[in-house]
Design a protein around this motif. Sequence first.
Motif: not given
Length: 421
Positions: A58, A60-62, A143, A165, A167-168, A204, A207, A409
């Motif tokens: 994962n 993009l941590f979404t 990150e 955490q 997002r990037r 971010a 996006t 993740r």
Amino acid sequence: MRVRGGLALVVLCGMIIQGPISVQAQSFPGPASEAQSGSEPATSLVPSLRIAERYDSNLLFTPGRNLEDYVTTISPQVKLAHKNQWVEGTIGGGATGEVYVNNPGLNYVGGNGSVELNLDRAMNALLPGLRLNLSDMIRYTPELPAFAAPTSGNQVSEAFVQGLQARRANSFTNAAKVEASYFFSQSMGLTSTYTDRRTRFGRAIGTQPGAAVGEFINTNFQTLTSGLVGMPSLADTISLLYQYQKATFPDLGRGAREFSTQGAIARWSRLITPTLQATVEGGFTVINSSNDVNPIGAASLQWQGQYTSLQLSYSRAVVPSMLFAATPLLSQSVTAAVSRRLSEPLSLSLSGSYAVNQSVPDSSLIRFESYRVMPSLEYTIGPSLTATLSYTHSEFTRNFTGRSTEFDRNMVMLSLMAKWN
């Protein structure tokens, strides 16, 4: 980061403390002896290189649209240390670059640097019993980790590692610290710590161009802790401390916001055996904007055996939120780590972290809950080369104004670390 002259003068006069709440066991040594000032000058240069391959489920941590990839990490670092009869200093820095197989648009090069100065001997020569330590850390990365990075080359301030955490996004972190103490006897003294930590975010990653930053909030967080410390025995340290904190959130568009807290902390640290140390602290803090009283505290246990080591810690503190809303958070975290040497070159370790952060006084506004589990194997190939194989599973839950999102993740990593002493 600059420490204002007036505050530096206060710190140097020893009118304040030992530092922000910490789950690490600490002790307060007495004044430096005259014999220490005769140490021979020494300088050392230690370069290192870490190369790692990992699978990341994962990027993009979404939630709902996991983006997986295979990532190559290269992180050269260098550390220069110097010691003479007046000062001990360390300067370090390096870079971390990552290359993505399926998503080359995420490739990046980040950097970090740190400075540590121990001026105890110089201060003790001016006034016996006076001590001073200075440090500063900077880090640029897209990150920012939720929990402390398990590998070298990823230095980050612990104040910004609470299980959150984001997002990037390109981020810059600067954390500076001034620690001063004055011992007017071998068993009693005054201590002070001032810290200033700042984080700045860019747009971010992932996006659309021109999209609003949204969840990220630029944050300044200062902590000043002061008080008395006593050592009733060689094994015990007792501290009575006053703590002041101030958080500001600049660049919000509606004008800067801020909150501050004031409180008191009592801490007891004991060296139970030569291999076992425990620390317990407790107190309260009052948030100025709401006059809300919150219990705070920490506890830690550290044991170092011949083949096995164990660390347990708990922390409860008020910190600023860097995501979604400019508000204070009541942050609680639990960490545990155990390591066992199976043979001369091979060791096995297991670590875990759990954190819950919620807004105060309105706990319904924001709530973050997360945990991480990481088993790993480490094999010493030679005097300067170590290989590590690890697996990391993390889960995160966010609640903001009644809306909840969850994501997880998974990472598998093989890394080689070369260090030339």
